[in-house]
Design a protein around this motif. Sequence first.
Motif, PDB file in Angstrom:
ATOM      1  N   UNK A 122       0.790  -1.225   0.000  1.00 20.77           N
ATOM      2  CA  UNK A 122       0.000   0.000   0.000  1.00 20.77           C
ATOM      3  C   UNK A 122       0.825   1.279   0.000  1.00 20.77           C
ATOM      4  N   UNK A 123       1.963   1.299   0.694  1.00 19.12           N
ATOM      5  CA  UNK A 123       2.722   2.549   0.826  1.00 19.12           C
ATOM      6  C   UNK A 123       3.202   3.083  -0.526  1.00 19.12           C
ATOM      7  N   UNK A 124       3.917   2.296  -1.333  1.00 23.48           N
ATOM      8  CA  UNK A 124       4.329   2.834  -2.637  1.00 23.48           C
ATOM      9  C   UNK A 124       3.155   3.159  -3.546  1.00 23.48           C
ATOM     10  N   UNK A 125       2.071   2.362  -3.472  1.00 13.16           N
ATOM     11  CA  UNK A 125       0.900   2.628  -4.311  1.00 13.16           C
ATOM     12  C   UNK A 125       0.248   3.945  -3.899  1.00 13.16           C
ATOM     13  N   UNK A 126       0.146   4.165  -2.574  1.00 11.99           N
ATOM     14  CA  UNK A 126      -0.464   5.407  -2.094  1.00 11.99           C
ATOM     15  C   UNK A 126       0.374   6.616  -2.497  1.00 11.99           C
ATOM     16  N   UNK A 127       1.703   6.491  -2.409  1.00 14.87           N
ATOM     17  CA  UNK A 127       2.580   7.602  -2.799  1.00 14.87           C
ATOM     18  C   UNK A 127       2.495   7.854  -4.301  1.00 14.87           C
ATOM     19  N   UNK A 128       2.454   6.777  -5.096  1.00 16.71           N
ATOM     20  CA  UNK A 128       2.314   6.928  -6.548  1.00 16.71           C
ATOM     21  C   UNK A 128       0.986   7.586  -6.892  1.00 16.71           C
ATOM     22  N   UNK A 129      -0.094   7.166  -6.212  1.00 15.86           N
ATOM     23  CA  UNK A 129      -1.415   7.748  -6.464  1.00 15.86           C
ATOM     24  C   UNK A 129      -1.407   9.249  -6.204  1.00 15.86           C
ATOM     25  N   UNK A 130      -0.830   9.641  -5.055  1.00 13.60           N
ATOM     26  CA  UNK A 130      -0.761  11.071  -4.735  1.00 13.60           C
ATOM     27  C   UNK A 130       0.093  11.817  -5.756  1.00 13.60           C
ATOM     28  N   UNK A 131       1.212  11.211  -6.173  1.00 14.87           N
ATOM     29  CA  UNK A 131       2.075  11.845  -7.163  1.00 14.87           C
ATOM     30  C   UNK A 131       1.393  12.021  -8.498  1.00 14.87           C
ATOM     31  N   UNK A 132       0.648  10.984  -8.953  1.00 18.31           N
ATOM     32  CA  UNK A 132      -0.046  11.084 -10.227  1.00 18.31           C
ATOM     33  C   UNK A 132      -1.200  12.083 -10.181  1.00 18.31           C
ATOM     34  N   UNK A 133      -1.794  12.231  -9.019  1.00 17.44           N
ATOM     35  CA  UNK A 133      -2.851  13.236  -8.895  1.00 17.44           C
ATOM     36  C   UNK A 133      -2.287  14.638  -9.129  1.00 17.44           C
ATOM     37  N   UNK A 134      -1.119  14.899  -8.548  1.00 17.18           N
ATOM     38  CA  UNK A 134      -0.471  16.198  -8.763  1.00 17.18           C
ATOM     39  C   UNK A 134       0.010  16.327 -10.210  1.00 17.18           C
ATOM     40  N   UNK A 135       0.540  15.244 -10.775  1.00 14.21           N
ATOM     41  CA  UNK A 135       1.026  15.276 -12.149  1.00 14.21           C
ATOM     42  C   UNK A 135      -0.122  15.527 -13.112  1.00 14.21           C
ATOM     43  N   UNK A 136      -1.264  14.948 -12.805  1.00 13.76           N
ATOM     44  CA  UNK A 136      -2.465  15.140 -13.621  1.00 13.76           C
ATOM     45  C   UNK A 136      -2.895  16.600 -13.631  1.00 13.76           C
ATOM     46  N   UNK A 137      -2.860  17.224 -12.459  1.00 10.72           N
ATOM     47  CA  UNK A 137      -3.253  18.636 -12.373  1.00 10.72           C
ATOM     48  C   UNK A 137      -2.251  19.535 -13.098  1.00 10.72           C
ATOM     49  N   UNK A 138      -0.965  19.118 -13.079  1.00  9.79           N
ATOM     50  CA  UNK A 138       0.068  19.953 -13.690  1.00  9.79           C
ATOM     51  C   UNK A 138       0.141  19.786 -15.200  1.00  9.79           C
TER      52      UNK A 138
END
Length: 528
Positions: free
Chosen positions: A132-148
């Motif tokens: 879960x930890x790497x998946x959760x970090x990737x999810x948060x990162x992609x959310x920011x990448x999506x907005x950018x």
Amino acid sequence: MWSQFYLINFHFAVNLFAALTFFAIFWLHFDAWILRKTKLLTIRMTAYAVLSLGFLLHATIIESDILTSPLFGKDTINLISTVLLLLGYLALTVCHLFDPILPRPNTTEDQIITPALILTGNYTLIALNLFLMPIAAVSAGFMYLRRATIGLEDHLKPVAIGLLVLAVSHLLSISVFYRQIAVPFVYDLTRAYGLIWLVEHLIFLVGIMILAKWIFGYLLKQFGTQLFMIFTIVTTVIFLTTTITFTGLLTREIERVTIRQLETDVKVLAYGLNAKKDQSLSEAAVIANYPEIVEGVAAGSRKGMAEILFNHLTVKKLNTLVVVDANGQVLGRGEDSERIGDSLSGDTLIKRAIKGETVSSVISIDGLTAPVLVVKAAVPIIQSNSVIGAVQSGISIDASFTEELKKTTGLVTAVYGGERISVSSLDTQDIGGLINTSKNVAKTVLEQGKPFSGSVYIGNNLFYGAYLPVTDINNTVIGMLFTGTPQIEILHTVGRSVELTFVLTIILLIMTIIPAKLISGYITRQIV
């Protein structure tokens, strides 16, 4: 040991830096929240505060093989910090799922993809770290990448990149579960403070530096916030420097005391060896004054001699007991009654005993896997003030010698024949015959005949040890005496103190936040 000490403090410093960075991001959102109290901004602000607290707690963790009994119980802090980090990442992901993106020109709503996030089941600490930890970090990162990328918020790209780099670091943390594999190569790669551990922390540091560069570029533009962050950073640096200095001095003092104690302990081992010399002399003297032996040597008769020597050798647990005449010819052997008539006239101890001297010495004999040290003594047989022969006795320095010392004194010892271990009480299998690999030990002890103390390898294990030379009757170095303790045990000794220092540092840092805010606010009001 010092490499592990530095890496423990590196882990503490990196996670402290991460906590400070996420606290700074939290403070940026807090300033915005004061003006616009929305639910999504509240969730985002809280997520960064939770991440900051998670990394703050994670900074206090010392690997279990270093700290055998953690202050708050095994894995308790690890579990709490992992859950906090997981919740923080997931909160960021959920927040962005419901926060509409500012579309770029000529972009329709159909082009804006909203991913679904599904979480089911109960997960243990292992599952949280492993999956879960790497998946959760990737999810948060992609959310920011999506907005950018899809949206107009290009300034959020560093946040996305930083979180994705942290996800890689979290992914490498799963190596902890491969440490139980009984393959030396795999263990060396995945062990605490090993190669993968170091790569994980370096990647983690890169991710935090990306986030720090982004956030401090914003916070240091407002005077009040600038003062507050400067106070917080300076306080953190002072506490970090104090913590590392204190734990370093503590470790250095314990190391110094340990080595000094080992220098005393090795003298106890030397005393035990000298006691063997006295015992060998005493047993030889008893036989040299035995009436039947004196009469037999004087008459050149072997009658009854073999039985006396065998019984004495057996009762006194000697390895050799020999009687020779004035010419060095063997008249009797306790260990082999049939082997008589040969000459020991070339033996140094026998020569000197026939001249009327009482002598003892340690000699080295080639063994199957390593030299065997034998304590021998020779005493003249005297009749009517004339030397008519000599008695030589010998006691092998075997495993019982080191084990007996370990039982009575608790010392971990080894006896070397030359550069090879002859016998030892070290808890390492198949250590007999191992060669000393330290050039400093060989030069100081074997070549110069001087004591040595310091850090040494025995096999693959790092020890603090003290050495003394073993010399024969000609004062030639034929071996070494060693007492030591594994360096990991020193880390066990200081581990609790280091952990407590880390915890107190974290508590004091948290307590300084309010004074720093009050002081920076007061200064700002005075100027404005």
